[in-house]
Design an enzyme around this catalytic site. Structure first.
Site, PDB file in Angstrom:
ATOM      1  N   TYR A  64       0.831  -1.206   0.000  1.00 41.58           N
ATOM      2  CA  TYR A  64       0.000   0.000   0.000  1.00 41.58           C
ATOM      3  C   TYR A  64       0.861   1.250   0.000  1.00 41.58           C
ATOM      4  O   TYR A  64       2.075   1.203   0.143  1.00 41.58           O
ATOM      5  CB  TYR A  64      -0.957  -0.010   1.193  1.00 41.58           C
ATOM      6  CG  TYR A  64      -0.296   0.242   2.532  1.00 41.58           C
ATOM      7  CD1 TYR A  64      -0.287   1.515   3.096  1.00 41.58           C
ATOM      8  CD2 TYR A  64       0.307  -0.796   3.238  1.00 41.58           C
ATOM      9  CE1 TYR A  64       0.309   1.750   4.318  1.00 41.58           C
ATOM     10  CE2 TYR A  64       0.908  -0.569   4.459  1.00 41.58           C
ATOM     11  CZ  TYR A  64       0.902   0.706   5.000  1.00 41.58           C
ATOM     12  OH  TYR A  64       1.502   0.934   6.211  1.00 41.58           O
ATOM     13  N   ARG A  88       7.638   3.783  -5.236  1.00 40.82           N
ATOM     14  CA  ARG A  88       7.771   3.031  -3.991  1.00 40.82           C
ATOM     15  C   ARG A  88       6.790   1.855  -3.953  1.00 40.82           C
ATOM     16  O   ARG A  88       7.115   0.781  -3.439  1.00 40.82           O
ATOM     17  CB  ARG A  88       7.564   3.952  -2.782  1.00 40.82           C
ATOM     18  CG  ARG A  88       7.978   3.310  -1.470  1.00 40.82           C
ATOM     19  CD  ARG A  88       8.021   4.307  -0.338  1.00 40.82           C
ATOM     20  NE  ARG A  88       6.693   4.823   0.003  1.00 40.82           N
ATOM     21  CZ  ARG A  88       6.460   5.653   1.013  1.00 40.82           C
ATOM     22  NH1 ARG A  88       7.469   6.091   1.755  1.00 40.82           N
ATOM     23  NH2 ARG A  88       5.241   6.076   1.274  1.00 40.82           N
ATOM     24  N   LYS A 189       6.301  -1.082   2.040  1.00 38.80           N
ATOM     25  CA  LYS A 189       5.065  -0.759   2.756  1.00 38.80           C
ATOM     26  C   LYS A 189       4.096  -1.915   2.514  1.00 38.80           C
ATOM     27  O   LYS A 189       3.224  -1.866   1.641  1.00 38.80           O
ATOM     28  CB  LYS A 189       4.483   0.570   2.280  1.00 38.80           C
ATOM     29  CG  LYS A 189       5.260   1.778   2.798  1.00 38.80           C
ATOM     30  CD  LYS A 189       4.564   3.086   2.490  1.00 38.80           C
ATOM     31  CE  LYS A 189       3.393   3.368   3.413  1.00 38.80           C
ATOM     32  NZ  LYS A 189       3.794   3.610   4.817  1.00 38.80           N
ATOM     33  N   GLU A 225      14.322   3.257  12.483  1.00 39.38           N
ATOM     34  CA  GLU A 225      13.214   4.175  12.227  1.00 39.38           C
ATOM     35  C   GLU A 225      12.170   4.058  13.324  1.00 39.38           C
ATOM     36  O   GLU A 225      12.165   3.110  14.106  1.00 39.38           O
ATOM     37  CB  GLU A 225      12.575   3.902  10.870  1.00 39.38           C
ATOM     38  CG  GLU A 225      11.867   2.567  10.759  1.00 39.38           C
ATOM     39  CD  GLU A 225      11.201   2.373   9.411  1.00 39.38           C
ATOM     40  OE1 GLU A 225      11.151   3.320   8.608  1.00 39.38           O
ATOM     41  OE2 GLU A 225      10.714   1.251   9.165  1.00 39.38           O
TER      42      GLU A 225
END
Length: 387
Positions: A64, A88, A189, A225
């Site tokens: 996503y 991406r 993602k 992160e």
């Protein structure tokens, strides 16, 4: 009717949510039989009819994206860096064996989804944004751990505010959970990278922390992160400012973090993308979290329970740190069209109805041209046969 339409009346733009009524979403299908994605279709029903044995439910075969759109002072609507998001998604899809959604198709679907819901893009002077959620997944009755015969690509939209708000956050380093393994899917993602962290984030909130931070899973000595966003540290020495961003293949390539780095360079700041050791947390003047949903937010403190370490930053005084404030203001001013977008990040949304009509005319002209050319060819062949 002129495009874009004005914002919808009767909405409290400061309290909108995913339950805000929208006009619909965009869908495209890929089948093994055709080997390509279908033409986009605008669907009014927010619910999807998907077979219960689809791989998305059982094997997590999905990827996503998350983009946002804003209304400029002149009423025009802009989507922020859709090309980066398209690339991406292609990368994320490759990690879970999903056919790539071509960049041109991605951009077209995003434009249609936003354009058909243009009346719920908040007013220029209001808080919030239109959040755009493209998602692609494997579907159909399919139990084998192999690529299925069908995939669905959708682009949904909803109104939203900043995910974490604007106040500085207290962060907790997660020590009992590894987000991603080396050579794993941490750079994508995909749902499997996010749902496992929910229980840890909820526990952290119960313990008084706003956001969670991950160290590398192999050595637990390097910063990677935050669970929802990228990590950015700032060294401030008088007029000299250096931003430090972790360089690791285990994290998602943050669009906002890339924008922040470009902004910092334009301001004359130094940007270092490199490994960031845990010990360096004590050296930063500021720490920030940045991402599409959070935009840019200051970190007030970072705690590691096992060592009783607690690092405090300039933002501990309940105000955004000066570096974060400057970068955040510039980002929002560019997004909302208050200042010139010298980077070319903001893409104007076109009227999807007009685009469809134009495409239909172009397709018809191409067909006429093709028919005419074929007619000439057949005529020439007939002449040759007669001769």
């Amino acid at each position: 009717m002129a495009f874009p339409p004005p914002p919808r009346t009767g909405l409290d733009w400061g309290k909108t949510s995913a339950e805000t009524h929208v006009h619909g979403h965009v869908e495209c299908r890929w089948t093994r039989e055709t080997g390509k994605w279908s033409e986009p279709e605008f669907v009014h029903d927010p619910y999807l009819r998907v077979h219960g044995l689809s791989p998305v439910f059982h094997y997590g075969q999905e990827a996503y994206e998350g983009l946002k759109a804003f209304r400029a002072p002149d009423g025009e609507i802009h989507v922020v860096r859709p090309d980066y998001h398209a690339r991406r998604l292609i990368h994320s899809s490759s990690l879970v064996s999903i056919p790539p959604v071509p960049e041109e198709l991605f951009l077209s679907c995003v434009n249609s989804a936003v354009g058909m819901n243009a009346d719920i893009v908040p007013p220029h002077d209001a808080q919030g944004m239109l959040y755009i959620r493209p998602v692609v997944f494997g579907m159909g009755a399919w139990l084998r751990l192999e690529p299925p015969n069908e995939y669905l690509f959708c682009v949904f939209v909803t109104t939203a505010g900043a995910f974490h708000g604007s106040e500085p956050l207290d962060a907790l380093i997660l020590e009992d959970f590894d987000r991603a393994a080396p050579r794993g899917t941490g750079s994508g993602k995909v749902g499997g990278n996010y749902s496992p962290v929910i229980r840890w984030s909820q526990q952290a909130k119960q313990d008084g922390y706003d956001i969670t931070l991950h160290l590398d899973s192999q050595t637990r000595t390097e910063i990677e992160e935050f669970s929802t966003s990228a990590f950015v540290g700032a060294h401030v020495d008088g007029e000299d400012i250096t931003l430090v961003v972790p360089d690791t293949t285990n994290v998602v390539s943050s669009v906002t973090c890339d924008s922040v780095q470009q902004l910092a360079k334009s301001l004359g700041w130094t940007v270092e993308k490199r490994s960031v050791k845990y010990e360096e947390l004590s050296c930063f003047s500021e720490v920030m979290a940045c991402g599409t949903a959070v935009t840019l937010v200051s970190i007030k403190s970072i705690t590691r329970k096992s060592t009783s370490d607690k690092f405090l930053y300039q933002s501990a005084a309940e105000t955004m740190g000066p570096c974060a404030k400057q970068l955040s203001t510039l980002l929002h001013d560019i997004y909302k069209g208050k200042i010139e977008d010298e980077f070319g990040w903001c893409v104007k949304v076109q009227d999807p109805v007009s685009l469809r009509k134009r495409k239909a005319v172009d397709d018809e002209m191409r067909q006429v041209k093709k028919t005419t050319l074929n007619g000439h060819t057949r005529g020439e062949q007939t002449v040759q046969e007669v001769n």
